[in-house]
Design a protein around this motif. Structure first.
Motif, PDB file in Angstrom:
ATOM      1  N   ASP A  50       0.827  -1.212   0.000  1.00 53.08           N
ATOM      2  CA  ASP A  50       0.000   0.000   0.000  1.00 53.08           C
ATOM      3  C   ASP A  50       0.859   1.259   0.000  1.00 53.08           C
ATOM      4  OD1 ASP A  50      -2.279  -1.568  -0.011  1.00 53.08           O
ATOM      5  OD2 ASP A  50      -2.680  -1.318   2.141  1.00 53.08           O
ATOM      6  N   LYS A  51       1.926   1.244   0.797  1.00 59.38           N
ATOM      7  CA  LYS A  51       2.818   2.416   0.836  1.00 59.38           C
ATOM      8  C   LYS A  51       3.553   2.572  -0.489  1.00 59.38           C
ATOM      9  CE  LYS A  51       3.359   2.954   5.745  1.00 59.38           C
ATOM     10  NZ  LYS A  51       4.230   3.304   6.845  1.00 59.38           N
ATOM     11  N   LEU A  52       4.015   1.465  -1.053  1.00 59.77           N
ATOM     12  CA  LEU A  52       4.686   1.528  -2.345  1.00 59.77           C
ATOM     13  C   LEU A  52       3.756   2.144  -3.386  1.00 59.77           C
ATOM     14  CD1 LEU A  52       7.074   0.935  -4.202  1.00 59.77           C
ATOM     15  CD2 LEU A  52       6.251  -1.434  -4.379  1.00 59.77           C
ATOM     16  N   GLU A  53       2.522   1.705  -3.403  1.00 59.50           N
ATOM     17  CA  GLU A  53       1.540   2.265  -4.337  1.00 59.50           C
ATOM     18  C   GLU A  53       1.332   3.756  -4.064  1.00 59.50           C
ATOM     19  OE1 GLU A  53      -2.856   1.176  -6.139  1.00 59.50           O
ATOM     20  OE2 GLU A  53      -2.080   0.042  -4.443  1.00 59.50           O
ATOM     21  N   ASP A  54       1.210   4.127  -2.797  1.00 63.38           N
ATOM     22  CA  ASP A  54       1.044   5.549  -2.438  1.00 63.38           C
ATOM     23  C   ASP A  54       2.230   6.389  -2.889  1.00 63.38           C
ATOM     24  OD1 ASP A  54      -1.400   4.996  -1.252  1.00 63.38           O
ATOM     25  OD2 ASP A  54      -0.597   4.997   0.801  1.00 63.38           O
ATOM     26  N   TYR A  55       3.437   5.837  -2.800  1.00 64.00           N
ATOM     27  CA  TYR A  55       4.635   6.568  -3.223  1.00 64.00           C
ATOM     28  C   TYR A  55       4.708   6.703  -4.738  1.00 64.00           C
ATOM     29  CZ  TYR A  55       6.450   5.638   1.526  1.00 64.00           C
ATOM     30  OH  TYR A  55       6.631   5.549   2.889  1.00 64.00           O
ATOM     31  N   LEU A  56       4.242   5.673  -5.449  1.00 65.70           N
ATOM     32  CA  LEU A  56       4.349   5.686  -6.913  1.00 65.70           C
ATOM     33  C   LEU A  56       3.258   6.527  -7.589  1.00 65.70           C
ATOM     34  CD1 LEU A  56       5.299   1.965  -7.638  1.00 65.70           C
ATOM     35  CD2 LEU A  56       6.787   3.976  -7.775  1.00 65.70           C
ATOM     36  N   LEU A  57       2.084   6.579  -6.997  1.00 63.99           N
ATOM     37  CA  LEU A  57       0.960   7.287  -7.637  1.00 63.99           C
ATOM     38  C   LEU A  57       1.289   8.733  -8.025  1.00 63.99           C
ATOM     39  CD1 LEU A  57      -2.137   5.885  -5.737  1.00 63.99           C
ATOM     40  CD2 LEU A  57      -1.811   5.883  -8.213  1.00 63.99           C
ATOM     41  N   PRO A  58       1.841   9.561  -7.133  1.00 64.24           N
ATOM     42  CA  PRO A  58       2.140  10.933  -7.550  1.00 64.24           C
ATOM     43  C   PRO A  58       3.229  11.020  -8.617  1.00 64.24           C
ATOM     44  CG  PRO A  58       2.801  10.584  -5.256  1.00 64.24           C
ATOM     45  CD  PRO A  58       2.097   9.346  -5.706  1.00 64.24           C
ATOM     46  N   ILE A  59       4.148  10.069  -8.619  1.00 66.73           N
ATOM     47  CA  ILE A  59       5.213  10.055  -9.633  1.00 66.73           C
ATOM     48  C   ILE A  59       4.607   9.728 -10.997  1.00 66.73           C
ATOM     49  CG2 ILE A  59       7.309   8.836 -10.351  1.00 66.73           C
ATOM     50  CD1 ILE A  59       7.825   8.502  -7.234  1.00 66.73           C
ATOM     51  N   ILE A  60       3.723   8.745 -11.027  1.00 65.60           N
ATOM     52  CA  ILE A  60       3.031   8.369 -12.265  1.00 65.60           C
ATOM     53  C   ILE A  60       2.143   9.528 -12.728  1.00 65.60           C
ATOM     54  CG2 ILE A  60       1.360   6.764 -13.281  1.00 65.60           C
ATOM     55  CD1 ILE A  60       3.821   5.202 -12.600  1.00 65.60           C
ATOM     56  N   ASP A  61       1.432  10.143 -11.799  1.00 66.40           N
ATOM     57  CA  ASP A  61       0.563  11.276 -12.121  1.00 66.40           C
ATOM     58  C   ASP A  61       1.361  12.408 -12.764  1.00 66.40           C
ATOM     59  OD1 ASP A  61      -1.975  12.632 -12.104  1.00 66.40           O
ATOM     60  OD2 ASP A  61      -1.250  13.813 -10.393  1.00 66.40           O
ATOM     61  N   GLU A  62       2.515  12.704 -12.193  1.00 66.28           N
ATOM     62  CA  GLU A  62       3.372  13.765 -12.744  1.00 66.28           C
ATOM     63  C   GLU A  62       3.863  13.398 -14.139  1.00 66.28           C
ATOM     64  OE1 GLU A  62       5.220  17.423 -12.908  1.00 66.28           O
ATOM     65  OE2 GLU A  62       3.741  16.694 -11.465  1.00 66.28           O
ATOM     66  N   ALA A  63       4.185  12.142 -14.356  1.00 68.38           N
ATOM     67  CA  ALA A  63       4.643  11.698 -15.678  1.00 68.38           C
ATOM     68  C   ALA A  63       3.527  11.836 -16.715  1.00 68.38           C
ATOM     69  CB  ALA A  63       5.130  10.253 -15.609  1.00 68.38           C
ATOM     70  N   ILE A  64       2.305  11.566 -16.312  1.00 66.15           N
ATOM     71  CA  ILE A  64       1.164  11.751 -17.222  1.00 66.15           C
ATOM     72  C   ILE A  64       1.012  13.225 -17.557  1.00 66.15           C
ATOM     73  CG2 ILE A  64      -1.360  11.600 -17.388  1.00 66.15           C
ATOM     74  CD1 ILE A  64      -1.146   8.978 -15.698  1.00 66.15           C
ATOM     75  N   LYS A  65       1.100  14.082 -16.548  1.00 65.20           N
ATOM     76  CA  LYS A  65       0.978  15.536 -16.769  1.00 65.20           C
ATOM     77  C   LYS A  65       2.078  16.059 -17.684  1.00 65.20           C
ATOM     78  CE  LYS A  65      -1.364  16.484 -12.416  1.00 65.20           C
ATOM     79  NZ  LYS A  65      -1.207  16.930 -11.025  1.00 65.20           N
ATOM     80  N   LYS A  66       3.271  15.500 -17.564  1.00 66.10           N
ATOM     81  CA  LYS A  66       4.399  15.923 -18.414  1.00 66.10           C
ATOM     82  C   LYS A  66       4.317  15.345 -19.826  1.00 66.10           C
ATOM     83  CE  LYS A  66       7.989  16.311 -14.852  1.00 66.10           C
ATOM     84  NZ  LYS A  66       9.225  15.674 -14.359  1.00 66.10           N
TER      85      LYS A  66
END
Length: 193
Positions: A124-140
């Motif tokens: 769950d923590k790994l997923e929580d850590y990755l979500l904003p990184i993935i979100d930022e990559a989508i935005k970029k």
């Protein structure tokens, strides 16, 4: 010092042989003490095992946070691929990573609920850590905006799980084959605009 030596030796045994295949007598012998002396430091084999489980949980989370800090400015393709590679290297080089992975897949049945609580917390923590990184990559625009960040993250964790399975069961040749094919198709799916 003796408690630390016991933990260090126990970690090697548990990582290699699992809970059932590890003997307190072997640990004591390698430390250079009598088996009964282990009970001066730990109430039981279960207590020692669960302590190591908690410590390796913390170590693995620390690895993830350090990795994110070091790679936060990387392109998402490099970031995710390097995470897979670093996970593989950690498994090959560190008893702690081997113990964590083996325990996550093969928890002792009588300690299953305690172990799996930590495993699910980690995931769950790994997923929580990755979500904003993935979100930022989508935005970029580094990956397709047609796929939700939650789905991308879940798919990546699926690739990671597949790599973990080959680390435990398959050996280096099968691992490389699985890693290459899984990564290729995963990235292909993310890069289609």
């Amino acid at each position: 010092m003796t408690a630390e030596q016991i933990k260090e030796i126990a970690l090697k045994y548990f990582a290699q042989n699992g809970y059932e295949g590890t003997s307190l007598a072997n640990i004591a012998n390698d430390v250079g003490i009598k088996k009964q002396s282990i009970y001066t430091h730990f109430k039981s084999k279960d207590e020692l095992f669960l302590l190591l489980c908690n410590e390796t949980y913390e170590n693995e989370l620390e690895f993830v946070l350090d990795f994110i800090e070091k790679k936060q400015d990387s392109h998402i393709k490099e970031f995710l691929y390097d995470f897979l590679i670093e996970s593989k290297v950690r498994y090959e080089k560190h008893d702690s990573a081997r113990f964590w992975l083996r325990t996550a897949f093969y928890p002792p049945s009588h300690l299953n609920s305690q172990v799996m609580q930590k495993v699910y917390e980690y995931l769950d923590k790994l997923e929580d850590y990755l979500l904003p990184i993935i979100d930022e990559a989508i935005k970029k625009g580094e990956i397709s905006s047609a796929i939700e960040k939650e789905r991308v993250t879940a798919a990546f964790l699926g690739v990671l799980d597949g790599i973990f399975v080959e680390m435990l069961y398959g050996g280096p040749i099968r691992l490389e084959k699985r890693l290459d094919a899984s990564w290729y198709l995963f990235w292909l799916g993310l890069s289609i605009k």
